[in-house]
Design an enzyme around this catalytic site. Structure first.
Site, PDB file in Angstrom:
ATOM      1  N   GLY A  13       0.799  -1.231   0.000  1.00 37.61           N
ATOM      2  CA  GLY A  13       0.000   0.000   0.000  1.00 37.61           C
ATOM      3  C   GLY A  13       0.830   1.278   0.000  1.00 37.61           C
ATOM      4  O   GLY A  13       1.900   1.364  -0.625  1.00 37.61           O
ATOM      5  N   ILE A  14       0.356   2.268   0.723  1.00 37.28           N
ATOM      6  CA  ILE A  14       1.000   3.592   0.751  1.00 37.28           C
ATOM      7  C   ILE A  14       2.391   3.498   1.386  1.00 37.28           C
ATOM      8  O   ILE A  14       3.324   4.189   0.976  1.00 37.28           O
ATOM      9  CB  ILE A  14       0.098   4.583   1.523  1.00 37.28           C
ATOM     10  CG1 ILE A  14      -1.248   4.744   0.790  1.00 37.28           C
ATOM     11  CG2 ILE A  14       0.779   5.936   1.711  1.00 37.28           C
ATOM     12  CD1 ILE A  14      -2.330   5.464   1.607  1.00 37.28           C
ATOM     13  N   GLY A  15       2.543   2.609   2.378  1.00 38.72           N
ATOM     14  CA  GLY A  15       3.829   2.467   3.065  1.00 38.72           C
ATOM     15  C   GLY A  15       4.931   2.002   2.125  1.00 38.72           C
ATOM     16  O   GLY A  15       6.061   2.508   2.183  1.00 38.72           O
ATOM     17  N   SER A 137      -5.448  10.933   8.523  1.00 39.85           N
ATOM     18  CA  SER A 137      -6.543  10.613   7.605  1.00 39.85           C
ATOM     19  C   SER A 137      -7.570  11.739   7.638  1.00 39.85           C
ATOM     20  O   SER A 137      -7.777  12.369   8.686  1.00 39.85           O
ATOM     21  CB  SER A 137      -7.219   9.308   8.029  1.00 39.85           C
ATOM     22  OG  SER A 137      -8.459   9.162   7.350  1.00 39.85           O
ATOM     23  N   TYR A 162     -12.267   4.752  13.665  1.00 41.93           N
ATOM     24  CA  TYR A 162     -10.963   4.890  12.987  1.00 41.93           C
ATOM     25  C   TYR A 162     -10.554   6.370  12.981  1.00 41.93           C
ATOM     26  O   TYR A 162      -9.429   6.731  13.348  1.00 41.93           O
ATOM     27  CB  TYR A 162     -11.111   4.336  11.572  1.00 41.93           C
ATOM     28  CG  TYR A 162     -10.060   4.745  10.575  1.00 41.93           C
ATOM     29  CD1 TYR A 162      -8.784   4.177  10.595  1.00 41.93           C
ATOM     30  CD2 TYR A 162     -10.340   5.684   9.568  1.00 41.93           C
ATOM     31  CE1 TYR A 162      -7.823   4.544   9.648  1.00 41.93           C
ATOM     32  CE2 TYR A 162      -9.396   6.049   8.626  1.00 41.93           C
ATOM     33  CZ  TYR A 162      -8.141   5.481   8.670  1.00 41.93           C
ATOM     34  OH  TYR A 162      -7.201   5.836   7.742  1.00 41.93           O
TER      35      TYR A 162
HETATM   36  N1  NAP Z   1      -5.808   3.935   1.706  1.00 35.49           N
HETATM   37  C1  NAP Z   1      -6.447   5.075   1.996  1.00 35.49           C
HETATM   38  O1  NAP Z   1      -7.367   5.516   1.255  1.00 35.49           O
HETATM   39  C2  NAP Z   1      -6.072   5.869   3.212  1.00 35.49           C
HETATM   40  C3  NAP Z   1      -6.749   7.080   3.443  1.00 35.49           C
HETATM   41  C4  NAP Z   1      -6.396   7.839   4.569  1.00 35.49           C
HETATM   42  C5  NAP Z   1      -5.393   7.385   5.416  1.00 35.49           C
HETATM   43  N2  NAP Z   1      -4.763   6.196   5.165  1.00 35.49           N
HETATM   44  C6  NAP Z   1      -3.717   5.774   6.098  1.00 35.49           C
HETATM   45  O2  NAP Z   1      -2.535   5.492   5.363  1.00 35.49           O
HETATM   46  C7  NAP Z   1      -1.783   4.464   6.014  1.00 35.49           C
HETATM   47  C8  NAP Z   1      -1.502   3.341   5.028  1.00 35.49           C
HETATM   48  O3  NAP Z   1      -2.741   2.880   4.546  1.00 35.49           O
HETATM   49  P1  NAP Z   1      -2.877   1.760   3.414  1.00 35.49           P
HETATM   50  O4  NAP Z   1      -4.205   1.999   2.784  1.00 35.49           O
HETATM   51  O5  NAP Z   1      -1.646   1.693   2.600  1.00 35.49           O
HETATM   52  O6  NAP Z   1      -2.994   0.471   4.354  1.00 35.49           O
HETATM   53  P2  NAP Z   1      -2.837  -1.087   3.967  1.00 35.49           P
HETATM   54  O7  NAP Z   1      -3.096  -1.285   2.528  1.00 35.49           O
HETATM   55  O8  NAP Z   1      -3.671  -1.862   4.927  1.00 35.49           O
HETATM   56  O9  NAP Z   1      -1.304  -1.311   4.317  1.00 35.49           O
HETATM   57  C9  NAP Z   1      -0.742  -2.521   4.053  1.00 35.49           C
HETATM   58  C10 NAP Z   1       0.532  -2.626   4.844  1.00 35.49           C
HETATM   59  O10 NAP Z   1       0.239  -2.614   6.240  1.00 35.49           O
HETATM   60  C11 NAP Z   1       0.882  -3.733   6.857  1.00 35.49           C
HETATM   61  N3  NAP Z   1       0.160  -4.015   8.098  1.00 35.49           N
HETATM   62  C12 NAP Z   1      -1.186  -4.105   8.238  1.00 35.49           C
HETATM   63  N4  NAP Z   1      -1.490  -4.376   9.535  1.00 35.49           N
HETATM   64  C13 NAP Z   1      -0.316  -4.459  10.196  1.00 35.49           C
HETATM   65  C14 NAP Z   1       0.024  -4.729  11.555  1.00 35.49           C
HETATM   66  N5  NAP Z   1      -0.901  -5.012  12.480  1.00 35.49           N
HETATM   67  N6  NAP Z   1       1.333  -4.752  11.906  1.00 35.49           N
HETATM   68  C15 NAP Z   1       2.291  -4.494  10.964  1.00 35.49           C
HETATM   69  N7  NAP Z   1       2.018  -4.228   9.687  1.00 35.49           N
HETATM   70  C16 NAP Z   1       0.734  -4.217   9.300  1.00 35.49           C
HETATM   71  C17 NAP Z   1       0.836  -4.774   5.756  1.00 35.49           C
HETATM   72  O11 NAP Z   1       1.750  -5.808   5.939  1.00 35.49           O
HETATM   73  P3  NAP Z   1       1.331  -7.252   6.576  1.00 35.49           P
HETATM   74  O12 NAP Z   1      -0.024  -7.576   6.046  1.00 35.49           O
HETATM   75  O13 NAP Z   1       2.407  -8.191   6.182  1.00 35.49           O
HETATM   76  O14 NAP Z   1       1.337  -6.977   8.036  1.00 35.49           O
HETATM   77  C18 NAP Z   1       1.246  -3.918   4.585  1.00 35.49           C
HETATM   78  O15 NAP Z   1       2.638  -3.614   4.643  1.00 35.49           O
HETATM   79  C19 NAP Z   1      -2.629   4.036   7.218  1.00 35.49           C
HETATM   80  O16 NAP Z   1      -2.205   4.724   8.363  1.00 35.49           O
HETATM   81  C20 NAP Z   1      -4.033   4.486   6.838  1.00 35.49           C
HETATM   82  O17 NAP Z   1      -4.836   4.694   7.969  1.00 35.49           O
HETATM   83  C21 NAP Z   1      -5.089   5.430   4.096  1.00 35.49           C
END
Ligand code: NAP
Length: 298
Positions: A13-15, A137, A162
């Site tokens: 994802g974003i990370g 967020s 959230y």
């Molecule tokens: N996507 C959006 O539209 C959006 C909007 C606003 C804010 N955000 C924020 O942006 C950030 C990244 O979001 P994203 O959408 O990229 O999330 P995501 O798709 O769920 O991120 C995936 C990553 O998170 C890891 N991960 C998930 N749960 C974990 C845990 N308990 N411990 C360690 N690693 C964990 C996964 O690895 P593993 O599965 O191997 O653990 C993977 O590296 C978050 O803080 C989210 O709240 C996102």
């Protein structure tokens, strides 16, 4: 001089996009996630663009406070740390508790980054000027700002809980920036806007995630979610990358970087009287820096 950077939840994802950009800019990146397989794949992808030391992966489930402490110890043992991007975050469609017995939204979105940050302050100080970036967020705008208890009164609505946990983390971010003023460690929040990722895939399809009032408008709300989370993670990573690296932020601190990768005003709810005191009180009790018993309040 240390060029080490850590990106939590940096294997997808974003990370992952954030980690790739930091590595391309010469930082020595370590990504954190739960799955070793995902970690290995992420390291390969980051290595393709890295211009510094080879990227690394560290396994930790950041929903567990013990695992956060163990991760902090491993990272601290590696020496000074230039950049910490607390990117981990999650929205839970149903009410869940972590292994520590804490409501999962609050634990993953706030307590985990809070604890990791506090445990690494010494290492960040050793690399100063250094930066902390907490990923926020837009959901903070629909969050209840009452923090008398860890869990807000009323029913469970995943999106609002959230947002409230992200609001807690934003309040902590702004307060930490003031606490660290003059130390060379600067602190930013970054709002990625939205992106199509594992987090948004499937979690925003049920009206149960929003409050009864918004459920009446569900078709509109759902379209708004779909529109705002349709873009690529690489674009949503820009605010974090900007916050972590941009020279225009040198000497500045406590800013929220918005989805267009520019500073935007911090919502007043994050600096409302009492909010930060309550958030810090819960954080210190539930996630003591020295470890020990956690007594969740319901
Ligand atoms: N996507 C959006 O539209 C959006 C909007 C606003 C804010 N955000 C924020 O942006 C950030 C990244 O979001 P994203 O959408 O990229 O999330 P995501 O798709 O769920 O991120 C995936 C990553 O998170 C890891 N991960 C998930 N749960 C974990 C845990 N308990 N411990 C360690 N690693 C964990 C996964 O690895 P593993 O599965 O191997 O653990 C993977 O590296 C978050 O803080 C989210 O709240 C996102």
């Amino acid at each position: 001089m240390s060029q080490r950077a850590v990106v939590t939840a940096g294997t997808g994802g974003i990370g992952l996009e954030t980690a790739k950009e930091l590595a391309a800019r010469g930082l020595d990146v370590t990504v954190v996630g739960r799955s070793a397989e995902r970690g290995a794949r992420a390291v390969e992808r980051i290595a393709e663009v890295a211009t510094g030391a080879p990227p690394r992966f560290m396994a930790a489930d950041l929903a567990s406070l013990d695992e956060v402490r163990a991760l902090a110890a491993r990272l601290a043992a590696d020496g000074p740390l230039k950049v910490l991007v607390n990117n981990v975050g999650a929205m839970f469609a149903e009410r869940e508790r972590t292994v520590d017995g804490i409501e999962a939204s609050f634990a993953v979105n706030h307590l985990s980054p809070y604890l990791l940050t506090e445990l690494l302050l010494d290492r960040l100080g050793a690399a100063a000027p250094s930066r902390i970036v907490n990923v926020s967020s837009g959901a903070v705008k629909v969050a209840k700002r009452t923090f008398d208890n860890v869990e807000p009164p009323g029913g469970y609505y995943g999106f609002h809980w959230y947002g409230r946990a992200k609001l807690a983390n934003l309040a902590y971010t702004v307060d930490l920036a003031e606490r660290l003023r003059g130390t060379g460690i600067t602190v930013f929040a970054a709002d990625p806007g939205g992106a199509a990722t594992d987090m948004t895939d499937g979690t925003m399809t049920s009206p149960k995630i929003v409050s009864p009032g918004l459920r009446l408008l569900w078709p509109l709300v759902r379209r708004a979610f779909e529109r705002s989370t349709a873009g690529p993670a690489s674009v949503a990573a820009r605010p974090s990358v900007f916050a972590a690296t941009d020279a225009s932020l040198d000497g500045r601190t406590g800013l929220l970087i918005g989805p267009r990768a520019l500073p935007v005003p911090v919502p007043r709810s994050a600096t409302a009287p009492g909010v930060v005191d309550d958030v810090l009180r819960h954080s210190r009790r539930l996630a003591p820096l020295a470890g020990g018993a956690v007594v969740p309040s319901r």
